[in-house]
Design a protein around this motif. Structure first.
Motif, PDB file in Angstrom:
ATOM      1  N   UNK A 250       0.830  -1.202   0.000  1.00 51.38           N
ATOM      2  CA  UNK A 250       0.000   0.000   0.000  1.00 51.38           C
ATOM      3  C   UNK A 250       0.866   1.255   0.000  1.00 51.38           C
ATOM      4  N   UNK A 251       0.473   2.229  -0.781  1.00 49.40           N
ATOM      5  CA  UNK A 251       1.267   3.452  -0.908  1.00 49.40           C
ATOM      6  C   UNK A 251       1.359   4.171   0.429  1.00 49.40           C
ATOM      7  N   UNK A 252       2.553   4.718   0.679  1.00 49.01           N
ATOM      8  CA  UNK A 252       2.768   5.502   1.892  1.00 49.01           C
ATOM      9  C   UNK A 252       3.627   6.707   1.536  1.00 49.01           C
TER      10      UNK A 252
ATOM     11  N   UNK B 299      -2.753  18.048   8.342  1.00 44.11           N
ATOM     12  CA  UNK B 299      -3.810  19.065   8.422  1.00 44.11           C
ATOM     13  C   UNK B 299      -4.972  18.726   7.494  1.00 44.11           C
ATOM     14  N   UNK B 300      -6.067  19.475   7.683  1.00 48.86           N
ATOM     15  CA  UNK B 300      -7.260  19.364   6.831  1.00 48.86           C
ATOM     16  C   UNK B 300      -7.858  17.962   6.852  1.00 48.86           C
ATOM     17  N   UNK B 301      -8.048  17.430   8.050  1.00 48.60           N
ATOM     18  CA  UNK B 301      -8.598  16.066   8.169  1.00 48.60           C
ATOM     19  C   UNK B 301      -9.980  16.054   8.821  1.00 48.60           C
ATOM     20  N   UNK B 302     -10.628  17.201   8.882  1.00 46.79           N
ATOM     21  CA  UNK B 302     -11.902  17.295   9.605  1.00 46.79           C
ATOM     22  C   UNK B 302     -12.957  16.337   9.033  1.00 46.79           C
ATOM     23  N   UNK B 303     -13.040  16.233   7.712  1.00 54.54           N
ATOM     24  CA  UNK B 303     -14.045  15.353   7.104  1.00 54.54           C
ATOM     25  C   UNK B 303     -13.778  13.895   7.441  1.00 54.54           C
ATOM     26  N   UNK B 304     -12.510  13.485   7.393  1.00 53.86           N
ATOM     27  CA  UNK B 304     -12.166  12.105   7.752  1.00 53.86           C
ATOM     28  C   UNK B 304     -12.485  11.853   9.225  1.00 53.86           C
ATOM     29  N   UNK B 305     -12.197  12.824  10.078  1.00 52.46           N
ATOM     30  CA  UNK B 305     -12.521  12.679  11.499  1.00 52.46           C
ATOM     31  C   UNK B 305     -14.018  12.460  11.699  1.00 52.46           C
ATOM     32  N   UNK B 306     -14.827  13.215  10.980  1.00 52.99           N
ATOM     33  CA  UNK B 306     -16.274  13.091  11.114  1.00 52.99           C
ATOM     34  C   UNK B 306     -16.742  11.713  10.666  1.00 52.99           C
ATOM     35  N   UNK B 307     -16.164  11.201   9.603  1.00 49.20           N
ATOM     36  CA  UNK B 307     -16.550   9.876   9.121  1.00 49.20           C
ATOM     37  C   UNK B 307     -16.073   8.774  10.067  1.00 49.20           C
ATOM     38  N   UNK B 308     -14.933   8.973  10.697  1.00 50.99           N
ATOM     39  CA  UNK B 308     -14.479   8.019  11.710  1.00 50.99           C
ATOM     40  C   UNK B 308     -15.398   8.041  12.921  1.00 50.99           C
ATOM     41  N   UNK B 309     -15.888   9.217  13.265  1.00 56.27           N
ATOM     42  CA  UNK B 309     -16.861   9.311  14.358  1.00 56.27           C
ATOM     43  C   UNK B 309     -18.123   8.534  14.000  1.00 56.27           C
TER      44      UNK B 309
ATOM     45  N   UNK C 225      -0.802  10.191   0.649  1.00 56.12           N
ATOM     46  CA  UNK C 225      -0.537  11.567   0.238  1.00 56.12           C
ATOM     47  C   UNK C 225      -1.162  12.548   1.227  1.00 56.12           C
ATOM     48  N   UNK C 226      -0.667  12.584   2.469  1.00 55.58           N
ATOM     49  CA  UNK C 226      -1.249  13.474   3.472  1.00 55.58           C
ATOM     50  C   UNK C 226      -0.926  14.936   3.192  1.00 55.58           C
TER      51      UNK C 226
END
Length: 492
Positions: free
Chosen positions: A196-198, A258-268, A344-345
């Motif tokens: 997997x790409x990192x 940074x800019x991970x708010x959407x991913x955080x919401x989906x993890x919630x 690609x963070x």
């Protein structure tokens, strides 16, 4: 289903299996011809994650075999009876790899034709270990098939074997000229799938540590997915923990990635989906322990049904909702986003800073958030509102614990101490909160029982026990808090 514990070795063409007598009784060798057809997506998504799915003919266990990634030295293998079709993967197995395929078709990608010579180690009638000497012809199935030949030896524990025996077998094989194989499987050796790409992040930076940690938790979440679909013991809990750790890390390391708010919401969202079944599972087990601990004369009415089978029915309904969620586009979109996050963070200013400097500050800030939340809660005059605010202290302590655990490999033993201290705060507040929730659940069940004309005496007994546990935790907290604050000063 089985757990596979084995060691693989590369050997030259002229290799001879050494004498294994003295370790156990030896039976064999016996030779089989095995032909296995392997299935994957066109871009090898299963192989990239260490998953193998095959249809095998010949030998002692013909059929479909799904092998999941190794965990704690063992691989889980799930079997399905042989089917006539070589085109369609059994739906039960296809379902278990959906987190990896994400809608892509499964198709034959390789064939392994193996001449296997097997030696069995026995203790009386008990099978201890199997040593398989494999001469392999591998074919990559593409427009112009590619054929590769090699030889390898596998030593696998059977039902009566021990890891000590496996180590002794391995020592003799190596002494005779075998070398540990770097390939995780025959298929990986043949296909050589890209991992997997990192993201390539500078070594020694905070960014490297955080991206590696995120990758490990994404892998942990994926590893639990098939187990959750099979409703295996503790699987939902472990999947929810992985989701929570990811969300906590993205919050804690927001200056690094940074800019991970959407991913955080989906993890919630995912944590909430998993949480319903897990909470019911824990509640049912909790009440079962309490009832088992009561003298029989204190257990009246059909309380075991209400607190046992009724809760179990609700738990199974929650599992059905989990399976629906894990088969939906929202879940697959989240998994794709997590892969993208690792590959690609969007790195912040903190990512380029030395790991020790940047991450030590983040760990300290995590504990600082706990103390600030505590001070805020204690400043509230209304007791009921203050207790609600103390739940935020518990969440802050959990986040500080997860952060410290993530940083322990980089920052050392002090992070292990901080994690343990944070967990202590989380535990005592959790004991109180769980006791309060349990009382509310019991009270509702008692009311339903009363309306049905049932004896509610035992509900009162259990509520009294839960109240006592909660009150003790509440009384213990000031001491635990004071001791923890003092201990943390020595760590940070």
């Amino acid at each position: 289903m089985g757990i596979e514990i084995e060691d693989k070795f590369d050997v030259p063409a002229e290799y001879a299996i050494p004498d294994l007598s003295g370790l156990a009784d030896v039976v064999g060798p016996k030779t089989y011809q095995l032909v296995a057809l392997y299935y994957d997506t066109p871009d090898l998504r299963l192989a990239a994650r260490g998953v193998t799915l095959r249809r095998r003919r010949g030998g002692a266990d013909p059929g479909w075999h799904l092998k999941l990634p190794k965990a704690k030295g063992a691989r889980q293998e799930i079997t399905h009876p042989l089917t006539r079709s070589t085109k369609a993967v059994p739906s039960a197995l296809a379902e278990l790899v959906r987190a990896y395929t994400r809608g892509a078709d499964l198709q034959p990608v390789a064939e392994l034709d193996t001449r296997r010579t097997v030696t069995i180690l026995l203790d009386g009638e008990t099978r201890l270990a199997e040593i398989a000497d494999d001469r392999v012809k591998g074919t990559v199935l593409k427009e112009e098939p590619e054929v590769v030949r090699w030889r390898e030896v596998e030593a696998e524990l059977l039902e009566g074997g021990t890891r000590t025996l496996l180590a002794k077998v391995g020592k003799r094989l190596r002494k005779a000229g075998a070398s540990p194989s770097e390939a995780t499987s025959k298929l990986a050796r043949l296909l050589r799938p890209a991992p997997p790409a990192r993201a390539a992040v500078k070594e020694g930076t905070a960014g490297e540590v955080v991206v590696n940690y995120l990758a490990s938790q994404v892998a942990a979440l994926l590893a639990q997915d098939p187990r959750v679909r099979r409703a295996e013991d503790d699987a939902v809990h472990q999947a929810r923990v992985a989701a929570r750790r990811l969300r906590s890390a993205l919050k804690a390391f927001k200056t690094v990635v940074v800019d991970t708010e959407q991913v955080q919401e989906e993890l919630r969202w995912l944590g909430t989906v998993l949480g319903e079944a897990r909470d019911l599972e824990v509640t049912r087990a909790r009440f079962a322990r309490l009832l088992d601990g009561l003298p029989p004369e204190l257990v009246t009415g059909p309380i075991q049904r209400r607190l046992g089978s009724d809760l179990h029915k609700r738990e199974q309904e929650a599992y059905d909702r989990i399976k629906d969620a894990l088969s939906g586009d929202r879940y697959y979109t989240l998994l794709n986003a997590l892969d993208e996050l690792v590959a690609s963070p969007n790195l912040g200013k903190g990512a380029a800073k030395p790991a020790q400097e940047q991450l030590s500050a983040i760990a300290a800030a995590g504990w600082g958030r706990v103390t600030k939340t505590y001070d805020t809660a204690q400043a509230i005059g209304d007791p009921e509102r203050r207790e609600i605010a103390m739940h935020d202290v518990r969440k802050a302590a959990k986040r500080a614990r997860y952060t410290a655990e993530a940083l322990e490999p980089t920052l050392g033993p002090n992070m292990a101490k901080l994690a343990k201290l944070s967990a202590g705060i989380q535990e005592v507040l959790g004991t109180y909160q769980d006791g309060v929730v349990a009382q509310e659940t019991l009270a509702k069940a008692a009311e339903s029982a009363r309306q049905a004309g049932e004896d509610t005496f035992t509900y009162g007994v259990l509520i009294g026990i839960e109240r006592s546990v909660a009150e003790q935790a509440h009384a213990d907290f000031p001491r635990v808090w004071a001791e923890t604050v003092k201990a943390v000063r020595k760590v940070l």
